[in-house]
Scaffold this active site. Sequence first.
Site, PDB file in Angstrom:
ATOM      1  N   GLU A 137      51.755  35.457  42.313  1.00  0.00           N
ATOM      2  CA  GLU A 137      52.561  36.361  43.136  1.00  0.00           C
ATOM      3  C   GLU A 137      52.687  35.847  44.566  1.00  0.00           C
ATOM      4  O   GLU A 137      51.690  35.500  45.198  1.00  0.00           O
ATOM      5  CB  GLU A 137      51.899  37.746  43.146  1.00  0.00           C
ATOM      6  CG  GLU A 137      52.592  38.755  44.048  1.00  0.00           C
ATOM      7  CD  GLU A 137      51.893  40.107  44.023  1.00  0.00           C
ATOM      8  OE1 GLU A 137      51.925  40.740  42.947  1.00  0.00           O
ATOM      9  OE2 GLU A 137      51.326  40.516  45.045  1.00  0.00           O
ATOM     10  N   GLU A 190      53.805  48.974  33.920  1.00  0.00           N
ATOM     11  CA  GLU A 190      52.453  49.029  34.481  1.00  0.00           C
ATOM     12  C   GLU A 190      51.782  50.386  34.330  1.00  0.00           C
ATOM     13  O   GLU A 190      52.412  51.428  34.517  1.00  0.00           O
ATOM     14  CB  GLU A 190      52.535  48.661  35.975  1.00  0.00           C
ATOM     15  CG  GLU A 190      51.199  48.477  36.647  1.00  0.00           C
ATOM     16  CD  GLU A 190      51.345  47.682  37.937  1.00  0.00           C
ATOM     17  OE1 GLU A 190      51.171  46.460  37.877  1.00  0.00           O
ATOM     18  OE2 GLU A 190      51.646  48.296  38.980  1.00  0.00           O
TER      19      GLU A 190
END
Length: 263
Positions: free
Chosen positions: A165, A54
């Site tokens: 998520e 990320e």
Amino acid sequence: MNILDKIVLDKRREVVLKKSVIPVSQLEQSVLFEQSKRSVVANMHNSTYGIIAEHKRRSPSKSVINQSFTVEEVTQGYEKAGVAGISVLTDGKYFGGSLDDLLLARASVNTPLLRKEFVIDEYQLLEAKAYGADFILLIAAILTRDEIKQLSEFAHSIDLEVLLEVHNEEELHKSIMPSLDLIGVNNRNLKTFDVSLETSKSLAEKIPNEFIKVSESGISSVAAIQELQPYGYKGFLIGENFMKTNNAGLSCQEFIQNLKFEI
């Protein structure tokens, strides 16, 4: 009101403003809109360790992580390391990201890109596609089952893969549906910011096998991945661990080399 509620409230205002300035037709005319996706799902199936690395400048829990890297440096470093996907945070107010970061990442690498964002509206998915994303994040904590269904089906209709998520069993049960590709378990409680790998372990067997299991947050060692792989996790989203170093790409490369050695 907790931090997640504040972020969503700000995001609703932001989306209304953006819609008033940039029409859907303009997004659909983007050169990138016609590109076929680079599949993170295919990469996960072909990878031994499934790292999604990320790009993350800061966060509400840690303030500044690293503001000195360029997006190009980070994403090219990650691609060289051999990651399965790259996550790019596009929220400005709380994470210091932008859609321009996504665009720069797309211009820099061929790896599948995740638009990491607090998605509440189809408009944000059109933005994701127009700025070069290949897959998008939906957060169960901020969406109803109907919203997850609507947004995930819309994502598929414009050739975007979907990472959903969850943080607990309740979110998982309301979310499971055929229009998801990957299910991520966030080990960080978004209300308290406490982190525990036990979250991933406890939810693992409740995630149907047709979905790729991804563990997110708090993964800072090869040992953590070794701990989670027996639970069926194929993907691991890691950001802060690389971004807090002097060279995110090199840090990621060394991490993956250690993984290859250990696994």
